[in-house]
Design an enzyme around this catalytic site. Structure first.
Site, PDB file in Angstrom:
ATOM      1  CG  HIS A   1      -0.219   0.378   2.489  1.00  0.00           C
ATOM      2  ND1 HIS A   1       0.680  -0.474   3.106  1.00  0.00           N
ATOM      3  CD2 HIS A   1      -0.267   1.499   3.252  1.00  0.00           C
ATOM      4  CE1 HIS A   1       1.148   0.116   4.189  1.00  0.00           C
ATOM      5  NE2 HIS A   1       0.592   1.303   4.308  1.00  0.00           N
TER       6      HIS A   1
ATOM      7  CB  CYS B   1      -4.905  15.338 -34.316  1.00  0.00           C
ATOM      8  SG  CYS B   1      -4.892  17.075 -34.786  1.00  0.00           S
TER       9      CYS B   1
END
Length: 683
Positions: free
Chosen positions: A59, A208
């Site tokens: 953890h 893009c």
């Protein structure tokens, strides 16, 4: 003094350390830091350095940064109590050297919450009292691996070993170095970073085909005029929460240079791939002729239909076979239709169809990028008993456009349609959700999303289906029903040809409900239905086509589905054959429809009559006249035999090859269209 950046270990909502629900951390006992309410399970390194600790319960992970900072990443609150079955996977060990932004672990958020623990991720600089003079958390929504806090070191030398995470003010020196080396892309990248407000103003970057797209914390800090006039920049645009710098063909080089200067944590390859694919589809779409656009739109529609149905096809096939067995048991008086045995077996075979909107809502949402659980709930709304009762037994107060007004909504008269057995409304709803969810997540604060996103979606989408889409389908079905009755009265043979050829197309869009009420009315008032006999021929045709594929294909996965789909179709349930095989591979559905047209024509020409609801081959006893066997039985057998021969032969010869399987697997996903359909089980 030197400032360095600490990256965010997870994506989510970053908050001040004082807001964390753990007094040890919130009171600063572990040092300065921040908390994040995680929205994703991937955990990345917040600094470059060495792993110094991995808790036995997994953890907590500790680091000694190259800058000298000692950093602790604590996954969840009180999650040490889950040591027996830790909901974490850690991919690093003590002694490993990590790079800021590199993946180090995953956390199972659902398991943590199910155990009653808070999944809050906490970052603390445990030696901050000895090393830091200032610590500035960047509160707000964040992505994993972006700047989470700015830390000021006590002495500048400690930051010399970590240039990749130094403050944006040092980028100017990078730009000067770029000029000296003649790297024009690095120089342009440095200038763009500086003019958009520096690294501290950048959340993440994607690109893009032509544009570098920045997600900025404050777009007002960006200097549009200077950026537009940089050598190598074409223009600046702002859309969809992005600050877009239009570069042109060199966009990849400029983007790589920007990420090299900011650090890998700022890039998002998955989002970049999505943006590039979207731009490519848009460019390709614009080059198509009108006819090609129609063809591609229809292909996309079929892809959405079959993709949404594939996960439940096996269940539908199994249920179809069970319904066929039950039909045999009742036909031969083994089980009475009123007996508890019948009720139990019928529930086993019919539940997947009755609650189909729930299953299809889930699968269509996954296909179209919406929340599957929310769409499953919307499906539950449509199949809720009170809604079903309204549709089937609500008081009719009038008619509008052929629709029975059977309810009101805040005083407005509405038509509530039946949605059990249907899928078109759910796929349409999933498409609507895929457009609505991103907008809701942009406008609703992160801390409120868990409640208000599903609340708004369920209300708007279920409302749109119940109050708009259902009545529209009902109105179209009513007009279609009137046309079918007129054609049948003119010529049973022509009516059989048209209905036989197009009935299964009507099933796809839910318009076959135009025919079902006519059949029900015929059988309840006259005791028989010529129209139902034509519908039965279309089921036989779908079975004949998928039988051909079962025998012809050498692909194991196809054969495994085609055989049970064949049995199911001959038992009167054609969904597995249609959505699992025939429609998926295109030509097979066309050849099956031709077989249905031939079967419907012959059934109408011979005026085959039907005295029951169960159709296809399993319903042979429905063609026996209670007054004594007449030509309807022989006509059914003749028409069915010819239908199987035609659909089987055409499909075997022209409707399918194993190459079609590979073509479907390699076809690109098309999510830009929202066309969906409804399919319901036939009579």
């Amino acid at each position: 003094m030197t400032q360095v950046q600490l990256l965010t270990p997870v994506a989510g909502q970053l908050c001040e350390l004082t807001a964390v629900a753990d007094p040890i951390f919130s009171q600063g006992m572990m040092g300065q830091g921040f908390g994040i309410e995680p929205e994703a399970e991937q955990v990345v390194a917040p600094v470059s350095g060495q792993v110094t600790m991995v808790a036995a319960s997994l953890h907590a992970i500790g680091f000694k940064a190259d800058t000298g900072l000692e950093v602790l990443v604590h996954l969840g609150i009180d999650t040490v109590e889950l040591a027996a079955n830790p909901p974490f996977t850690v991919s690093v060990q003590v002694g490993d050297h990590v790079t800021a932004g590199g993946a180090i672990a995953t956390m199972d958020l659902a398991a943590i919450q199910a155990a009653g623990k808070a999944p809050t991720v906490i970052l603390a600089v445990t030696n901050s009292a000895d090393t830091l003079t200032q610590f500035e958390p960047q509160v707000g929504p964040v992505r994993a691996g972006v700047v989470g806090a700015l830390a000021t070191l006590m002495n500048k030398e400690q930051a010399a070993n970590e240039p990749a995470i130094q403050l944006a003010t040092e980028i100017s020196s990078t730009a000067n170095a770029s000029v000296r080396t003649g790297d024009r892309y690095a120089q342009l990248a440095a200038q763009i970073i500086e003019q958009v407000g520096g690294a501290v103003n950048i959340k993440s970057v994607i690109h893009c085909i032509t544009r570098v797209r920045f997600y900025l914390k404050d777009e007002q800090q960006a200097n549009d005029t200077i950026i537009q006039n940089l050598d190598g920049v074409i223009d600046v645009a702002k859309a969809g929460g992005q600050y877009q710098v239009v570069i042109g063909p060199a966009v990849n080089d400029v983007y790589d240079a920007i990420i090299a200067q900011l650090g890998p944590g700022f890039g998002d390859e998955e989002a970049t791939e999505t943006a590039v694919a979207k731009e490519a589809r848009k460019a390709a779409w614009q080059k198509l002729s009108p006819l090609q656009k129609v063809k591609q739109a229809f292909s996309s529609l079929i892809g959405v239909i079959t993709g949404s149905m594939i996960p439940v096809i096996g269940l539908l096939a199994a249920s179809g076979i069970l319904k066929g067995v039950l039909a045999l048991l009742t036909t031969f008086k083994v089980v009475s239709a009123s007996a508890p045995t019948y009720v139990i077996i019928n529930a086993m075979g019919d539940s997947v169809f009755y609650f189909l909107p729930i299953f299809v809502g889930f699968t269509a949402a996954k296909k179209l990028g919406a929340d599957p659980v929310i769409m499953g709930i919307v499906g539950g709304v449509l199949t809720y008993p009170a809604i079903v009762s309204l549709a089937s037994g609500g008081k009719v107060t009038g008619h509008l456009l052929g629709m029975a007004i059977n309810a009101d909504f805040f005083g407005l008269p509405v038509h509530v349609a039946a949605y059990t057995y249907s899928i078109f409304p759910m796929i349409a709803g999933a498409w609507l959700a895929s457009k609505l969810e991103p907008w809701l997540k942009r406008v609703i604060p992160t801390v409120l999303r868990m409640i208000f996103v599903p609340l708004i979606e369920v209300v708007l989408i279920a409302g749109a289906i119940l109050l708009v889409l259902g009545p529209v389908i009902t109105a179209l079905s009513g007009a279609l029903a009137a046309g079918i009755v007129g054609i049948y009265q003119l010529s049973p043979a022509i009516s059989g040809l048209l209905i036989g050829g197009f009935y299964q197309v009507l099933v796809i869009f839910g318009l076959h409900w135009a025919i079902i009420p006519i059949v029900v009315n015929d059988i309840t008032t006259n005791g028989h239905s010529y129209l139902n006999a034509i519908v039965s021929a279309t089921m036989v045709a779908q079975g004949g086509a998928v039988l051909a594929i079962a025998l012809k294909s050498k692909v194991a996965s196809v054969k495994e589905l085609a055989w049970p789909a064949t049995i199911s179709a001959f038992c009167g349930v054609t969904e597995p054959a249609m959505y699992g095989i025939n429609l998926k591979y295109g030509r097979a559905f066309a050849t099956a429809s031709v077989g249905g047209a031939v079967g419907g024509f012959l059934t109408g020409l011979m005026q085959v009559n039907m005295w029951g609801f169960a159709g296809s081959l399993i319903g042979v006893t429905s063609f026996i006249n209670p007054q004594g066997v007449d030509f309807s039985l022989w006509g059914f057998l003749i028409a069915s035999l010819i239908t199987v021969i035609v659909s089987f032969s055409l499909t075997y010869a022209f409707g399918f090859t194993d190459a079609d399987v590979q073509n479907v697997k390699t076809a690109p996903a098309k999510k830009h269209l929202g066309e969906e359909r409804v399919a319901s089980t036939e009579i």
